[in-house]
Design a protein around this motif. Structure first.
Motif, PDB file in Angstrom:
ATOM      1  N   ARG A 188       0.948  -1.262  -0.086  1.00  0.00           N
ATOM      2  CA  ARG A 188      -0.108   0.224  -0.401  1.00  0.00           C
ATOM      3  C   ARG A 188       0.852   1.220  -0.099  1.00  0.00           C
ATOM      4  NH1 ARG A 188      -5.362   0.511  -1.246  1.00  0.00           N
ATOM      5  NH2 ARG A 188      -6.208  -0.711  -0.629  1.00  0.00           N
ATOM      6  N   VAL A 189       0.400   2.359  -0.745  1.00  0.00           N
ATOM      7  CA  VAL A 189       0.796   3.676  -0.685  1.00  0.00           C
ATOM      8  C   VAL A 189      -0.068   4.246  -1.098  1.00  0.00           C
ATOM      9  CG1 VAL A 189       2.331   4.954  -1.839  1.00  0.00           C
ATOM     10  CG2 VAL A 189       3.186   2.335  -2.086  1.00  0.00           C
ATOM     11  N   GLY A 190      -0.204   5.246   0.207  1.00  0.00           N
ATOM     12  CA  GLY A 190      -1.782   5.875   0.487  1.00  0.00           C
ATOM     13  C   GLY A 190      -2.563   5.194   0.006  1.00  0.00           C
ATOM     14  N   ASP A 191      -3.408   5.650  -0.530  1.00  0.00           N
ATOM     15  CA  ASP A 191      -4.916   4.864  -0.969  1.00  0.00           C
ATOM     16  C   ASP A 191      -4.550   3.675  -2.517  1.00  0.00           C
ATOM     17  OD1 ASP A 191      -4.882   6.711  -3.571  1.00  0.00           O
ATOM     18  OD2 ASP A 191      -6.754   7.437  -3.099  1.00  0.00           O
ATOM     19  N   ALA A 192      -3.222   3.744  -2.707  1.00  0.00           N
ATOM     20  CA  ALA A 192      -2.685   2.769  -3.603  1.00  0.00           C
ATOM     21  C   ALA A 192      -2.350   1.827  -3.424  1.00  0.00           C
ATOM     22  CB  ALA A 192      -2.001   3.628  -5.045  1.00  0.00           C
ATOM     23  N   LEU A 193      -2.794   0.618  -4.104  1.00  0.00           N
ATOM     24  CA  LEU A 193      -1.745  -0.650  -3.539  1.00  0.00           C
ATOM     25  C   LEU A 193      -2.036  -0.838  -4.938  1.00  0.00           C
ATOM     26  CD1 LEU A 193      -2.194  -3.551  -2.879  1.00  0.00           C
ATOM     27  CD2 LEU A 193      -4.579  -4.093  -4.721  1.00  0.00           C
ATOM     28  N   GLU A 220       4.426  -7.554   0.962  1.00  0.00           N
ATOM     29  CA  GLU A 220       3.775  -8.521   1.542  1.00  0.00           C
ATOM     30  C   GLU A 220       3.516  -9.103   0.171  1.00  0.00           C
ATOM     31  OE1 GLU A 220      -0.424  -8.579   3.669  1.00  0.00           O
ATOM     32  OE2 GLU A 220       0.330  -7.909   5.690  1.00  0.00           O
ATOM     33  N   ALA A 221       3.686 -10.894   0.525  1.00  0.00           N
ATOM     34  CA  ALA A 221       3.556 -11.611  -0.597  1.00  0.00           C
ATOM     35  C   ALA A 221       2.422 -12.513  -0.733  1.00  0.00           C
ATOM     36  CB  ALA A 221       4.822 -13.073  -0.621  1.00  0.00           C
ATOM     37  N   LEU A 222       0.936 -12.604  -1.992  1.00  0.00           N
ATOM     38  CA  LEU A 222       0.263 -13.003  -2.072  1.00  0.00           C
ATOM     39  C   LEU A 222       0.430 -14.627  -1.391  1.00  0.00           C
ATOM     40  CD1 LEU A 222      -2.702 -12.928  -2.480  1.00  0.00           C
ATOM     41  CD2 LEU A 222      -2.811 -13.288  -4.716  1.00  0.00           C
ATOM     42  N   PRO A 223      -0.002 -15.483  -0.609  1.00  0.00           N
ATOM     43  CA  PRO A 223      -0.236 -17.097  -0.240  1.00  0.00           C
ATOM     44  C   PRO A 223       0.034 -17.441  -1.394  1.00  0.00           C
ATOM     45  CG  PRO A 223      -0.889 -15.916   1.587  1.00  0.00           C
ATOM     46  CD  PRO A 223      -1.305 -14.514   0.495  1.00  0.00           C
ATOM     47  N   PRO A 224       0.266 -18.593  -1.248  1.00  0.00           N
ATOM     48  CA  PRO A 224       0.350 -19.661  -2.218  1.00  0.00           C
ATOM     49  C   PRO A 224      -1.800 -19.959  -2.013  1.00  0.00           C
ATOM     50  CG  PRO A 224       2.095 -20.108  -1.325  1.00  0.00           C
ATOM     51  CD  PRO A 224       1.831 -19.248  -0.831  1.00  0.00           C
ATOM     52  N   GLY A 225      -1.747 -20.495  -3.605  1.00  0.00           N
ATOM     53  CA  GLY A 225      -3.430 -20.852  -3.444  1.00  0.00           C
ATOM     54  C   GLY A 225      -4.933 -19.797  -2.491  1.00  0.00           C
ATOM     55  N   HIS A 226      -4.639 -19.026  -2.776  1.00  0.00           N
ATOM     56  CA  HIS A 226      -5.437 -17.138  -2.223  1.00  0.00           C
ATOM     57  C   HIS A 226      -5.099 -16.148  -3.483  1.00  0.00           C
ATOM     58  CE1 HIS A 226      -3.938 -18.940   1.438  1.00  0.00           C
ATOM     59  NE2 HIS A 226      -4.945 -18.062   2.476  1.00  0.00           N
ATOM     60  N   LEU A 227      -6.801 -15.579  -3.401  1.00  0.00           N
ATOM     61  CA  LEU A 227      -7.033 -14.627  -4.120  1.00  0.00           C
ATOM     62  C   LEU A 227      -6.838 -12.776  -3.715  1.00  0.00           C
ATOM     63  CD1 LEU A 227      -9.783 -15.436  -6.292  1.00  0.00           C
ATOM     64  CD2 LEU A 227      -7.474 -15.940  -6.832  1.00  0.00           C
ATOM     65  N   LEU A 228      -6.752 -12.015  -3.717  1.00  0.00           N
ATOM     66  CA  LEU A 228      -6.638 -10.784  -3.158  1.00  0.00           C
ATOM     67  C   LEU A 228      -7.386  -9.535  -3.691  1.00  0.00           C
ATOM     68  CD1 LEU A 228      -4.035  -8.655  -1.117  1.00  0.00           C
ATOM     69  CD2 LEU A 228      -5.967  -7.565  -2.804  1.00  0.00           C
ATOM     70  N   VAL A 229      -9.009  -9.679  -3.125  1.00  0.00           N
ATOM     71  CA  VAL A 229      -9.992  -8.557  -3.772  1.00  0.00           C
ATOM     72  C   VAL A 229      -9.926  -7.396  -3.575  1.00  0.00           C
ATOM     73  CG1 VAL A 229     -12.219  -8.710  -4.524  1.00  0.00           C
ATOM     74  CG2 VAL A 229     -11.272 -10.658  -4.018  1.00  0.00           C
ATOM     75  N   ALA A 230     -10.069  -6.264  -4.363  1.00  0.00           N
ATOM     76  CA  ALA A 230     -10.055  -5.211  -3.379  1.00  0.00           C
ATOM     77  C   ALA A 230     -10.527  -3.654  -4.772  1.00  0.00           C
ATOM     78  CB  ALA A 230      -8.520  -4.885  -4.147  1.00  0.00           C
ATOM     79  N   ASP A 231     -11.756  -3.491  -3.996  1.00  0.00           N
ATOM     80  CA  ASP A 231     -12.966  -2.685  -4.414  1.00  0.00           C
ATOM     81  C   ASP A 231     -12.869  -1.746  -3.721  1.00  0.00           C
ATOM     82  OD1 ASP A 231     -13.851  -4.037  -2.789  1.00  0.00           O
ATOM     83  OD2 ASP A 231     -14.990  -5.115  -3.865  1.00  0.00           O
ATOM     84  N   ALA A 232     -13.685  -0.564  -3.512  1.00  0.00           N
ATOM     85  CA  ALA A 232     -14.165   0.237  -2.671  1.00  0.00           C
ATOM     86  C   ALA A 232     -14.501  -0.547  -1.402  1.00  0.00           C
ATOM     87  CB  ALA A 232     -15.731   0.883  -3.481  1.00  0.00           C
ATOM     88  N   SER A 233     -14.514  -1.676  -1.212  1.00  0.00           N
ATOM     89  CA  SER A 233     -14.734  -1.743   0.028  1.00  0.00           C
ATOM     90  C   SER A 233     -13.599  -1.715   0.530  1.00  0.00           C
ATOM     91  CB  SER A 233     -15.961  -2.835  -0.108  1.00  0.00           C
ATOM     92  OG  SER A 233     -17.329  -3.168  -0.480  1.00  0.00           O
ATOM     93  N   GLY A 234     -12.785  -2.271   0.648  1.00  0.00           N
ATOM     94  CA  GLY A 234     -11.389  -2.867   1.024  1.00  0.00           C
ATOM     95  C   GLY A 234     -10.423  -3.793   0.497  1.00  0.00           C
ATOM     96  N   THR A 235      -9.617  -4.236   0.534  1.00  0.00           N
ATOM     97  CA  THR A 235      -9.414  -5.854  -0.036  1.00  0.00           C
ATOM     98  C   THR A 235      -9.281  -6.628   1.490  1.00  0.00           C
ATOM     99  OG1 THR A 235      -7.182  -4.877   1.715  1.00  0.00           O
ATOM    100  CG2 THR A 235      -7.508  -3.868  -0.986  1.00  0.00           C
ATOM    101  N   ARG A 236      -9.527  -7.884   0.679  1.00  0.00           N
ATOM    102  CA  ARG A 236      -9.722  -9.008   1.189  1.00  0.00           C
ATOM    103  C   ARG A 236      -8.676 -10.199   0.664  1.00  0.00           C
ATOM    104  NH1 ARG A 236     -13.615  -6.837  -1.103  1.00  0.00           N
ATOM    105  NH2 ARG A 236     -15.082  -8.024  -2.621  1.00  0.00           N
TER     106      ARG A 236
END
Length: 618
Positions: free
Chosen positions: A151-156, A200-216
C-alpha cells in the motif's frame, strides 16, 4: 512466464499512474525481455513484460473479454487450457489468440471468483473488472509463480518481484525483522512475510480482491490430507499405475511450448524420471539437458548425469562450478532472491540457468517437488519408523511440547529442531537491541502453519504439509527456483507440482510413501518402469555447496569487510562478539554455536550485509 506489475486505486476518479507503472514494469524486464504491454483506465494501470513461449505471434498481453470490460495480465502457464478453452467456446466465448492464459478473462466472466480452482498451472495474475471497478490478484496453488503487493497511500501496488514495487517513487524501504527471524528459524520465509516491512507476498492458493469495500484475502486451495488415511495395501499396483499415468500427463502438459523445452539432470531419481517421461512423451524431439558439476569428487554427480543424458539421447550441457564462483555470484543471487540466504547453492542454480539461456532455451523441466510430495527427506523415514526426536525428558521436554503444540497444533510433531532451545540461541545471535525486542517478531510466537490441516493427521502427512508451507513456496520455489531462473529469462516447469497429481497424492496411504525404511517408495516403483534399477533405487544425494567457512578462508576483502566488527555493530542486527567467535571457529574448522543448530549463521550474516547494501538499506 513473464512479469506483471500495476497500481490500483479504489477511487475511480483517480487518474491512472501510467508513468509509475511503466517504471515498475521496466524493473521486470529480465522476466520478459521479448515484448511488453500495458493497460490504463481511471484508477488502474497495469504493465506486462513478456517471455514469449506459447503463441509467439499473437500472445502478447493484456487480454480482454469481448466487451473489453475485463482485462488480465498473467505471469505463468495454464496447462489445462485446451480443455478449459473447449468448454468456454461451447458456452459461446470467443478467443482472439492461441495463448494459454487468455482463458483467465473468460473463466472469470463465466464463473466469477470461483474460477481460480479450475486452473492447473503455475501462475500469478491481475484481473481488472471495469464493471465493478474491482482488481483481483491470484497466485497458483503451490506458489510457483510469485506475486507481491503493498500500500502507498490509497493505492495498491503489485508486481511479480519486489523490485517492481521498489521502482515506485513513494515506496519505503524498511527492514522486516520478522522475515529475518523466519529465515533463521525455519527453512525460509512464510507468505505473506517479506524482508521489506509493508510489502507482502500473496500466499499460494489465494486471491486478493480490492474494490471500494477495501481489500480481502480469499483462499481457494489448500493441501488437505485426510484424518483417516487408508492403510497401505499389500499390492500397490493400482497406486503405481495411477501415479505413473498422472505423472506422464503432467510431463506431457509441460512440454507444450512453441520454443524448445530443456531438461535439468541432477543425476538423481527425480530429474532422471522427468527426463525419461519427457523422452517417451516426445520420442522424436531433440532434447537438450543441463547439469552442474563440481571439481570436488565428494559432491560431484557428473557420472550419473552423463549416463542419464546418454540414455535419453540428449544434447548435454554441463558447467563445472568451482567454489570461487560462489564469491563471484553471491551478490547476484541475493539480489535475485530479494532476501538474505542461509546457503550458497543458489549461486550454482544461477550459473545453471545462465547455461540454459546461453544455449538458446527459455524453458526447462525440473524435478523439484517430489521430496515434499512423496516423502523424500530423512524426516519422513524417521516419522515412519516412529523414532522419537528432540529433548527426551524433564522441564525442557515439557517446554518443547508446549511450543510444538503452539506451532503445529500437535505436541508430538517434531520439525527440524527443538524450538524452545533455539530461542536461547537466537537471543545470543542478535544484537542486544534486537534481542530485547525478540518477542515482538520471534517466528515461534505464532502458529507456523494452519493447525486445522495438522491436527489428527498422519505424521508423514503433517510433515508434507509443513514442508509445502515452510520449505517449498517461499524458499525452494522462490530463491532456489523462480528468481534464479528468471534472472536469466528462463522459465522452470515443475511436473511434480501438477494439481491433479497433488490431489491424488493426498489420498494415497502414507504407508506407500515410506516402506521398509525406503523413502519415496511409491515413486521408486514408478521409476522402475522407466529407469535402470540402480538409478531408481539410488539413495538421495544431497545437493550442497561450500558455505561461509570457505569464503572466510579465502580472505576475500569484501567478505572480511561485511563480517568485520565495525560493520556488524553499525548494522546493529547481529551481535558483533558472537559473529567474531563464529568466524574464529569457522576459520579453525570448529563446531557451530549450539549442538542443535545447523544453520550456516555466518552465511546469513554475510548475505544480509549484501542484501542491505544492494537494496539501499545501508
Amino acid at each position: 512466464m513473464c512479469g506483471i506489475a500495476g497500481i490500483f486505486s479504489a477511487d475511480r476518479s483517480r487518474p491512472a499512474q501510467v508513468a509509475a507503472c511503466a517504471a515498475m514494469a521496466a524493473a521486470l524486464r529480465h522476466r520478459g525481455p521479448d515484448e511488453g504491454g500495458n493497460f490504463a483506465a481511471p484508477g488502474v494501470a497495469m504493465g506486462f513484460t513478456r517471455l514469449s513461449i506459447i503463441d509467439l505471434a499473437t500472445g502478447n498481453q493484456p487480454h480482454s473479454n469481448a466487451t473489453g470490460e475485463i482485462v488480465s495480465i498473467v505471469n505463468g502457464e495454464i496447462y489445462n487450457y485446451r480443455e478449459l478453452r473447449a468448454q468456454l467456446e461451447a458456452r459461446g466465448h470467443r478467443f482472439r489468440t492461441r495463448c494459454d492464459v487468455e482463458v483467465v478473462v473468460h473463466l472469470y466472466e463465466e464463473y466469477g471468483l470461483d474460477f481460480a480452482n479450475r486452473l492447473n498451472g503455475q501462475f500469478a495474475f491481475a484481473l481488472y473488472d471495469a464493471r465493478t471497478h474491482r482488481l483481483i490478484l491470484g497466485r497458483d496453488q503451490t506458489g510457483i509463480a510469485p506475486l507481491f503487493h503493498a500500500r502507498v497511500g490509497d493505492a495498491l501496488l503489485f508486481g511479480s518481484e519486489i523490485k517492481a514495487l521498489l521502482a515506485h517513487p513513494k515506496i519505503e524501504r524498511r527492514l522486516n525483522l520478522r522475515a529475518l527471524d523466519q529465515i533463521l528459524t525455519f527453512p525460509g520465509m512464510r507468505s505473506p512475510t517479506t524482508m521489506f516491512e509493508g510489502v507482502e507476498a500473496l500466499p499460494p492458493g489465494h486471491l486478493l480482491v480490492a474494490d471500494a469495500s477495501g481489500t480481502r484475502l480469499r483462499q481457494y486451495w489448500d493441501l488437505v490430507y485426510p484424518t483417516d488415511p487408508a492403510p497401505a495395501p499389500a499390492d500397490a499396483g493400482d497406486h503405481v499405475e495411477q501415479v505413473d499415468a498422472l505423472l506422464r500427463a503432467a510431463v506431457a502438459r509441460r512440454l507444450a511450448a512453441d520454443v524448445p523445452v530443456g531438461l535439468y539432470l541432477s543425476g538423481g531419481l527425480d530429474s532422471s524420471l522427468i527426463g525419461a517421461l519427457a523422452r517417451k512423451a516426445a520420442p522424436d524431439q531433440v532434447f537438450h539437458s543441463f547439469s552442474i558439476t563440481f571439481p570436488d569428487a565428494t559432491i560431484d554427480e557428473r557420472a550419473p548425469q552423463r549416463a542419464m543424458a546418454a540414455a535419453l539421447g540428449t544434447v548435454h550441457h554441463e558447467i563445472e562450478f568451482s567454489a570461487d564462483e560462489i564469491a563471484r555470484r553471491l551478490r547476484d543471487a541475493v539480489v535475485a532472491a530479494e532476501a538474505p540466504l542461509k546457503e550458497s547453492y543458489d549461486t550454482c542454480s544461477l550459473a545453471l540457468s545462465q547455461l540454459v539461456r546461453d544455449s538458446g532455451h527459455k524453458v526447462v523441466l525440473t524435478g523439484e517437488g517430489a521430496d515434499e510430495l512423496f516423502g523424500g527427506y530423512v524426516g519422513y523415514r524417521l516419522d515412519a519408523a516412529g523414532e522419537p526426536r528432540g529433548v527426551a525428558e524433564g522441564l525442557e521436554a515439557m517446554l518443547e511440547d508446549e511450543l510444538r503444540a503452539e506451532l503445529w497444533g500437535d505436541a508430538g510433531f517434531f520439525y527440524e529442531r527443538d524450538y524452545a532451545l533455539f530461542r536461547e540461541t537466537k537471543s545470543g545471535l542478535y544484537s542486544a537491541d534486537v534481542a530485547a525486542r525478540l518477542a515482538d517478531f520471534d517466528a515461534t510466537r505464532e502458529p507456523a502453519v494452519d493447525h486445522a490441516r495438522m491436527i489428527g493427521r498422519n505424521r508423514l502427512h503433517q510433515r508434507s504439509y509443513a514442508d509445502f508451507k515452510l520449505r517449498m513456496a517461499d524458499h525452494l520455489l522462490a530463491d532456489h527456483g523462480d528468481r534464479v531462473a528468471y534472472a536469466h529469462s528462463v522459465e522452470a516447469r515443475y511436473p511434480f507440482l501438477d494439481a491433479e497429481l497433488i490431489d491424488f497424492m493426498t489420498r494415497v496411504p502414507p504407508g506407500l510413501l515410506v516402506r521398509d525404511g525406503t523413502e519415496k517408495w511409491l515413486l521408486r516403483q514408478v521409476a522402475l518402469r522407466h529407469l535402470p534399477p540402480e538409478l531408481a533405487r539410488r539413495e538421495k544425494f544431497g545437493f550442497v555447496a561450500p558455505g561461509a567457512a570457505y569464503l572466510l578462508q579465502q580472505r576475500i576483502p569484501w567478505v572480511e569487510e561485511l563480517l568485520s566488527p565495525e560493520t556488524i555493530r553499525r548494522q546493529n542486527i547481529f551481535d558483533a562478539d558472537t559473529v567474531q567467535r563464529l568466524r574464529a571457529q569457522q576459520m579453525q574448522g570448529g563446531a557451530r554455536p549450539n549442538a542443535t543448530f545447523d544453520t550456516d549463521v555466518l552465511m546469513l550474516v554475510l548475505t544480509l550485509g549484501l542484501f542491505l547494501d544492494a537494496f539501499g538499506f545501508d
